[in-house]
Scaffold this active site. Structure first.
Site: not given
Ligand code: UDP
Length: 496
Positions: A22, A125, A373
């Site tokens: 977020h 948010d 995912h």
């Molecule tokens: N991210 C990253 N490296 C990682 C894992 C995640 O840069 O190893 C970043 C990704 O680029 C995205 C965010 O973290 O901007 C993950 O958000 P997303 O909504 O895809 O998934 P969530 O983490 O909420 O499950």
């Protein structure tokens, strides 16, 4: 260029929620406002600030009016160890209510900062429904940030309004989500539990919806050419204003330094640069579109049983791959170590343990597709990079995002996950290697369906790049929103 005029006078406060995925897009959005001369202060706690402070320092050095104001998280007051102040992959379940308690303690301080810092508007948010009343007391607009897609929010609205899951006889029988632009089918098992059976979270979501209706409007990291039908649908269904301002990742992070530092805590960066350049070097040695990127976001860790299936599917696929792995504490990881040794020796695969420099990886020409995912940030970043996706939704609104990719945009192939689960819980379902392999084959294959899917993904990437240029949909939305907020400020000053 009349709309590009200087507006140093307009002061904004942005308040991200305390979780990495977020924080990342809302901070990027805040940076876009500062890029357009709005004076921006980001309110967060000290530990969460480390995730993005590097980007703010870079922007500040570029002369942009942006800064972070850190609050001290009351960890000891709520019985948490120092430094535990975020919802992330390692946050234990018993800590969750305590973090919410800490946030509640901080609320009066945030409210008084809105006043002290003379905010002309706040962007907060969705998880801060109270902020709509705080803004109303000051007579300033509150804009709500959604970390989701318009399709997901529209689908949620459809399910809450029509309750189609009550009209089927079993958990696995399909039903159509009524009233949406496409005929999208789901099962009861794929819906979040709080939609099927009311619980505390249902109540929170109702408060959020009520606060959105009373807000000045909402902002999304999306763009009109991607899901304009759903943007229009959503505005009508909610009766509110909304602006799509994405893809924020590309717009706010134009330099390699911005991309590399995004979302990584400073403390964790020691040794990271070397590691990051190792994975990028490996990608540079690979032919165009040949590597499959596999990542499940920032919040999830699979148990060994599932990791084994993924590892076998990847090895059997014959494609080169880069896999971001998070191992569960206390589980035997020896098979993964063996696996890593083997794929390193054959030069077929690269494992990243922990945090990957995702923006740099996705834009690398060697990447040919992604298994995701369906977290909304990753979806936007992949669209931006022109990549088709194999979809493996797990929690939150990810099953709705899968519908957007597979059924509406046709740039996704479903791995075939049947069951929604709670974040941090694995549930019963283990996705088998054959199922995974089938989706990978279609994603990376050379048949007509695969080629068409990838062509559509590239077209959307071009549209994304146009959206953030002058005259593009997101660019125009941002300028119009800023102009509207300026005239609201003038009205307030003039006592209208
Ligand atoms: N991210 C990253 N490296 C990682 C894992 C995640 O840069 O190893 C970043 C990704 O680029 C995205 C965010 O973290 O901007 C993950 O958000 P997303 O909504 O895809 O998934 P969530 O983490 O909420 O499950």
């Amino acid at each position: 260029m009349a709309m590009e005029k200087e507006n140093h006078e307009l002061r904004a406060i942005f308040v991200p929620f305390l979780s990495t995925s977020h924080i990342i897009p809302l901070v990027d959005m805040a940076r876009l406002f500062a890029m357009h001369d709005v004076d921006v202060t980001i309110l967060t706690t000290s530990h969460n600030a480390t995730i993005f402070q590097k980007s703010i320092d870079l922007d500040s050095a570029r002369g942009r009016p942006i800064r972070t104001h850190c609050l001290k998280f009351p960890a000891s007051m709520v019985g948490l160890p120092a430094g535990v102040e975020a919802f992330n992959v390692d946050t234990r379940k018993d800590m969750l209510p305590k973090i919410f308690m800490g946030l509640a303690i901080l609320q009066p301080e945030m409210e008084s900062l809105f006043q002290q810092l003379n905010a002309d508007f706040i962007v907060t948010d969705m998880f801060y429904p109270w902020s709509v009343d705080a803004a109303a007391k000051l007579g300033i607009p509150r804009i709500m940030f959604h970390g989701a897609s318009y399709l997901a929010r529209s689908a949620l609205h459809s399910v809450q309004h029509y309750k189609p899951y009550l009209k089927v006889d079993s958990d696995s029988e399909k039903f159509v989500l009524p009233g949406l632009p496409h005929e999208l089918e789901m099962t009861r098992l794929q819906l979040p539990d709080w939609l099927r059976e009311p619980n505390g979270y249902t109540h929170l979501m109702e408060m959020i919806r009520d606060s959105e209706r009373r807000s000045y409007g909402s902002v999304f990291d999306s763009f009109y050419e991607l899901e304009g039908e759903y943007l229009d649908h959503y505005k009508k269904a909610m009766g509110t204003k909304s602006w799509s301002l994405g893809p924020v990742s590309m717009w706010a992070n134009q330099d390699a330094a911005d991309k590399a530092g995004r979302g990584q805590a400073k403390l964790e960066q020691k040794g990271k640069e070397e590691e990051d350049s190792g994975c990028l070097k490996w990608l540079h040695s690979k032919p165009e579109n040949s590597v499959l990127y596999v990542s499940f976001g920032s919040m999830s860790k699979f148990p060994s049983l599932q990791l084994v299936e993924i590892a076998q599917a990847l090895e059997d696929s014959g494609h080169d791959f880069m896999w971001v792995v998070k191992k569960k504490d206390g589980e035997d990881g020896s098979f993964l170590e063996e696996f890593e040794k083997r794929v390193k020796a054959s030069n077929k695969g690269y494992l990243i343990w922990g945090w990957a420099p995702q923006l740099l990886i996705l834009e690398n020409p060697a990447i040919g597709g992604i298994v995701t995912h369906c977290g909304w940030n990753t979806v936007m970043e992949s669209v931006n990079a022109g990549l088709a996706m194999a979809t493996w939704p797990m929690f939150a609104e990810q099953f709705f995002n899968e519908k957007l990719l597979v059924d509406a945009l046709k740039i996704g192939v479903a791995v075939g996950v049947k069951e929604w689960r709670k974040w941090q819980q694995f549930g019963e379902e283990v996705v088998k290697k054959d199922q995974i392999a089938k989706a990978i084959a279609l994603l990376m294959g050379n048949g007509e369906e695969s080629v068409e899917m990838r062509r559509r993904a590239r077209e959307l990437s071009d549209a994304a790049k146009r959206a953030i240029k002058f005259g593009g949909s997101s660019h125009t939305n941002l300028l119009q929103l800023i102009q509207e907020l300026e005239s609201l400020k003038l009205d307030r000053i003039n006592g209208k």
